[in-house]
Scaffold this motif. Structure first.
Motif: not given
Length: 140
Positions: A49-56, A100-105, A118-122
């Motif tokens: 899933c993380l590999q689908q994130i747009d690197e740019i 991006i954040f929503k994808q990582i989440q 752990p949860k992502l820091p916000t």
């Protein structure tokens, strides 16, 4: 794996490994072995899933965060706490609404729910748009 995603995945993998129980593989019961296989499967799914994130886009976000951190540190050092807090809250809202954040989440949600990481820091924001913590105190 994308070069920008490698540090993110390494961080997430480190979090995952920190939660693994200290167990000797020879003494694992079949139930523990099944549980371990499920964790490994979820970790592999998270990686795909993380590999689908747009690197740019990820790089742009990282650059924006770096610039913001420098700006916030300067504002805090100059005693402009309110201005720093306003900037931090504005950015926090923007990043939490970002694709991006929503994808990582989304990619890490299952691992977080299972307690494997752990949860992502916000910066927590209440209904009035305020935070219980101050960014200048967090940057110390």
């Amino acid at each position: 794996m994308h070069t920008l995603l490698r540090p993110l995945f390494t961080l997430l993998l480190g979090s995952f490994l920190a939660y693994l129980p200290q167990a000797n593989a020879e003494n694992m019961s079949s139930m523990e072995n099944v549980h371990m296989q499920q964790m490994i499967q979820q970790m592999n799914e998270m990686q795909r899933c993380l590999q689908q994130i747009d690197e740019i886009e990820l790089q742009k976000n990282q650059e924006n965060m770096s610039r913001l951190e420098n700006k916030l540190r300067a504002l805090c050092s100059d005693g402009k706490r309110d201005e720093a807090q306003t900037e931090a809250l504005k950015f926090s809202r923007e990043i939490q609404d970002s694709k991006i954040f929503k994808q990582i989440q989304s990619c890490t949600q299952e691992m977080q729910q299972q307690g494997f990481m752990p949860k992502l820091p916000t910066l927590e924001i209440d209904d009035q748009g305020n935070s219980q913590t101050h960014i200048c105190d967090q940057l110390k």
